[in-house]
Enzyme design. Structure first.
Site, PDB file in Angstrom:
ATOM      1  CB  CYS A 164     -17.000  88.595  12.901  1.00 32.06           C
ATOM      2  SG  CYS A 164     -18.247  87.352  12.612  1.00 32.06           S
TER       3      CYS A 164
HETATM    4  N1  CO8 Z   1     -26.589  68.696  16.186  1.00 29.16           N
HETATM    5  C1  CO8 Z   1     -25.966  67.547  16.530  1.00 29.16           C
HETATM    6  N2  CO8 Z   1     -24.755  67.174  16.049  1.00 29.16           N
HETATM    7  C2  CO8 Z   1     -24.157  68.002  15.156  1.00 29.16           C
HETATM    8  C3  CO8 Z   1     -24.757  69.207  14.733  1.00 29.16           C
HETATM    9  C4  CO8 Z   1     -26.020  69.546  15.278  1.00 29.16           C
HETATM   10  N3  CO8 Z   1     -26.651  70.670  14.952  1.00 29.16           N
HETATM   11  N4  CO8 Z   1     -23.945  69.814  13.855  1.00 29.16           N
HETATM   12  C5  CO8 Z   1     -22.872  69.020  13.718  1.00 29.16           C
HETATM   13  N5  CO8 Z   1     -22.995  67.921  14.490  1.00 29.16           N
HETATM   14  C6  CO8 Z   1     -22.062  66.797  14.634  1.00 29.16           C
HETATM   15  C7  CO8 Z   1     -21.268  66.565  13.381  1.00 29.16           C
HETATM   16  O1  CO8 Z   1     -21.991  65.736  12.501  1.00 29.16           O
HETATM   17  C8  CO8 Z   1     -20.015  65.892  13.908  1.00 29.16           C
HETATM   18  O2  CO8 Z   1     -20.288  64.507  14.072  1.00 29.16           O
HETATM   19  P1  CO8 Z   1     -19.149  63.400  13.793  1.00 29.16           P
HETATM   20  O3  CO8 Z   1     -18.050  63.711  14.777  1.00 29.16           O
HETATM   21  O4  CO8 Z   1     -19.863  62.135  14.085  1.00 29.16           O
HETATM   22  O5  CO8 Z   1     -18.732  63.604  12.386  1.00 29.16           O
HETATM   23  C9  CO8 Z   1     -19.846  66.471  15.305  1.00 29.16           C
HETATM   24  O6  CO8 Z   1     -21.096  67.076  15.634  1.00 29.16           O
HETATM   25  C10 CO8 Z   1     -18.747  67.472  15.407  1.00 29.16           C
HETATM   26  O7  CO8 Z   1     -18.887  68.472  14.375  1.00 29.16           O
HETATM   27  P2  CO8 Z   1     -17.935  69.691  14.296  1.00 29.16           P
HETATM   28  O8  CO8 Z   1     -16.520  69.244  14.343  1.00 29.16           O
HETATM   29  O9  CO8 Z   1     -18.345  70.571  13.150  1.00 29.16           O
HETATM   30  O10 CO8 Z   1     -18.330  70.459  15.660  1.00 29.16           O
HETATM   31  P3  CO8 Z   1     -17.495  71.478  16.482  1.00 29.16           P
HETATM   32  O11 CO8 Z   1     -17.291  70.925  17.834  1.00 29.16           O
HETATM   33  O12 CO8 Z   1     -16.307  72.006  15.746  1.00 29.16           O
HETATM   34  O13 CO8 Z   1     -18.522  72.707  16.608  1.00 29.16           O
HETATM   35  C11 CO8 Z   1     -18.824  74.869  15.607  1.00 29.16           C
HETATM   36  C12 CO8 Z   1     -18.986  73.360  15.442  1.00 29.16           C
HETATM   37  C13 CO8 Z   1     -19.752  75.312  16.736  1.00 29.16           C
HETATM   38  C14 CO8 Z   1     -19.259  75.524  14.323  1.00 29.16           C
HETATM   39  C15 CO8 Z   1     -17.376  75.224  15.964  1.00 29.16           C
HETATM   40  O14 CO8 Z   1     -16.487  74.593  15.073  1.00 29.16           O
HETATM   41  C16 CO8 Z   1     -17.105  76.706  15.897  1.00 29.16           C
HETATM   42  O15 CO8 Z   1     -17.749  77.513  16.534  1.00 29.16           O
HETATM   43  N6  CO8 Z   1     -16.070  77.120  15.157  1.00 29.16           N
HETATM   44  C17 CO8 Z   1     -15.709  78.523  15.026  1.00 29.16           C
HETATM   45  C18 CO8 Z   1     -16.672  79.135  14.118  1.00 29.16           C
HETATM   46  C19 CO8 Z   1     -16.499  80.616  13.998  1.00 29.16           C
HETATM   47  O16 CO8 Z   1     -15.967  81.327  14.804  1.00 29.16           O
HETATM   48  N7  CO8 Z   1     -16.990  81.109  12.928  1.00 29.16           N
HETATM   49  C20 CO8 Z   1     -17.002  82.473  12.701  1.00 29.16           C
HETATM   50  C21 CO8 Z   1     -18.297  82.739  12.061  1.00 29.16           C
HETATM   51  S1  CO8 Z   1     -18.805  84.396  12.120  1.00 29.16           S
HETATM   52  C22 CO8 Z   1     -18.092  85.273  10.818  1.00 29.16           C
HETATM   53  O17 CO8 Z   1     -16.968  85.620  10.830  1.00 29.16           O
HETATM   54  C23 CO8 Z   1     -18.857  85.535   9.600  1.00 29.16           C
HETATM   55  C24 CO8 Z   1     -19.848  86.641   9.744  1.00 29.16           C
HETATM   56  C25 CO8 Z   1     -21.145  86.091   9.326  1.00 29.16           C
HETATM   57  C26 CO8 Z   1     -22.263  87.080   9.424  1.00 29.16           C
HETATM   58  C27 CO8 Z   1     -23.606  86.470   9.574  1.00 29.16           C
HETATM   59  C28 CO8 Z   1     -24.035  85.523   8.536  1.00 29.16           C
HETATM   60  C29 CO8 Z   1     -25.191  84.682   8.922  1.00 29.16           C
END
Ligand code: CO8
Length: 381
Positions: A164
């Protein structure tokens, strides 16, 4: 860590930026409908094993969760039909021969042409092209050289990948060429075909990414157009982490059936990333502002990496000392999703024309590696 101040006669500035946005866009509702159809089919096909407790049922995704957790409402992709077909949920593209322009080069060229046109720069006057992106379509010849040839640039080109943070690392690299006198005009092109690396069947991440291409024209002030952005200082940082990882990708496989395990695609520990990256980046910004004798609270605008709206809210708050308004820290997550290295450049490209001469801002990226880059800029004219 690598840092620079402007010294000597050669001084790098941003002359212009460019953007290519694919026509296709997938809304959260469309994405979730297809994902949930896939889940239902999968669970029906494994009903006996699920009933016997041998297989865990898959769980529906939800529009509400996606928007609340990420701020993403839609994402652009190059060819949406196969991605939201519950029977496919992978990219499908017409195969291209070695004599045809590759997809990454094609969208990179489109963004580069946009930047060149905005700067009034003839491609023949550009010295170098850096293709700075999260994933390359092939190992070699470099994507950047194909872009260079398509634009008719006489000089040199190479690829660089810092996930990124590729674009900000590219900007510093370009700035260094200019500072050292090795080039006067450098294109940093970031074609991000994230759809080729996302696991569209993974509930935790299927909603995150979108496709796009951006370009940044970094030039010596002596040839830059009257309206440009001074680069006040750049700083880069990397800290190894396995919390965001990709071991391969869809685009390079030989046959659709040979796609391997999920770690051949984007995987992450999203919570850990959130918790570890926010303080690291906020501190880096404040330290760098201090080094440049800038008051972080006085920054007119932050063009932050577009991964997650909550993350940006926290970082902006720590930098500015108050909750940032959309004007102070604009988001493009709602329509573009996370476009990896292109995100902060899209935010800058779409949200800088209202700033006036003397306004100071920050382009900032962060992501896999971990990697983070800051580019402090000031509008001129
Ligand atoms: N729908 C409904 N519920 C969901 C879903 C969904 N799709 N997904 C997860 N849940 C549920 C989980 O089951 C969990 O339930 P429970 O609490 O009952 O266990 C609950 O939601 C909470 O899950 P999370 O804790 O995982 O949810 P978050 O609130 O943390 O949100 C995120 C998830 C959005 C992923 C968040 O953690 C986030 O954005 N984190 C930062 C991520 C980030 O910045 N990543 C960088 C990635 S980019 C990069 O650097 C790489 C480059 C890649 C290039 C391109 C490749 C494709």
């Amino acid at each position: 860590m690598n840092a620079h101040n402007n010294t000597g006669a050669a001084r790098p500035v941003i002359s212009a930026t460019g953007l290519f946005t694919p026509e296709d866009s997938i809304s959260n509702a469309e994405l979730v409908e297809s994902f949930n159809a896939f889940v239902d089919r999968h669970n029906a096909a494994h009903a006996d094993a699920i009933a016997a407790g041998e297989v865990e049922p898959l769980v529906h995704s939800s529009v509400e969760f996606i928007e609340k957790a990420s701020g993403i409402k839609a994402r652009h992709v190059i060819n949406k039909t196969p991605l939201i077909d519950p029977d496919i949920m992978e990219p499908r593209h017409e195969p291209r021969g070695n004599d045809d322009m590759s997809m990454m080069a094609e969208i990179g060229v489109a963004a580069a042409r946009d930047a060149l046109a905005r700067a009034g720069r003839d491609a023949a006057d550009v010295d170098a092209v850096l293709c700075a992106a999260s994933n390359m379509q092939r190992p070699y010849p470099a994507m950047a050289i194909e872009i260079q040839q398509a634009l008719g640039i006489d000089g040199f080109a190479f690829d660089m990948n810092v996930a990124c943070s590729s674009a900000t690392f590219g900007i510093q690299t370009a700035a260094d060429y200019i500072r050292s006198g090795n080039a006067k005009s450098v294109l940093v092109v970031s074609p991000e075909i994230t759809s080729g690396h996302l696991n569209w069947r993974d509930r935790d991440s299927h909603f995150i990414f979108g496709d796009v291409a951006t370009a940044v024209l970094v030039e010596d002030v002596s040839i830059a157009p009257a309206e440009h952005w001074d680069i006040l200082g750049t700083r880069l940082k990397t800290v190894f982490s396995n919390n965001i990882r990709n071991n391969f990708g869809f685009l390079n496989r030989a046959e659709p059936e040979t796609i391997g395990t999920p770690d051949k695609l984007f995987v992450q520990e999203g919570r850990k990333v959130f918790k570890e990256v926010v303080p690291m980046v906020a501190q880096m910004i404040v330290d760098e502002a201090d080094r440049l004798s800038l008051d972080p609270a006085a920054l007119r605008r932050l063009w932050l990496h577009q991964a997650n709206a909550g993350m940006n809210r926290l970082i902006a708050q720590r930098v500015l000392g108050h909750e940032a308004s959309e004007d102070e820290s604009p988001t493009v997550l709602d329509t573009y999703g996370n476009t990896s290295s292109a995100g902060s450049i899209i935010a800058f490209h779409l949200n800088n024309s209202d700033l006036v001469a003397g306004d100071t801002g920050l382009i900032c990226s962060f992501g896999a590696g971990y990697s983070a880059g800051t580019v402090f800029v000031r509008k001129v004219a």
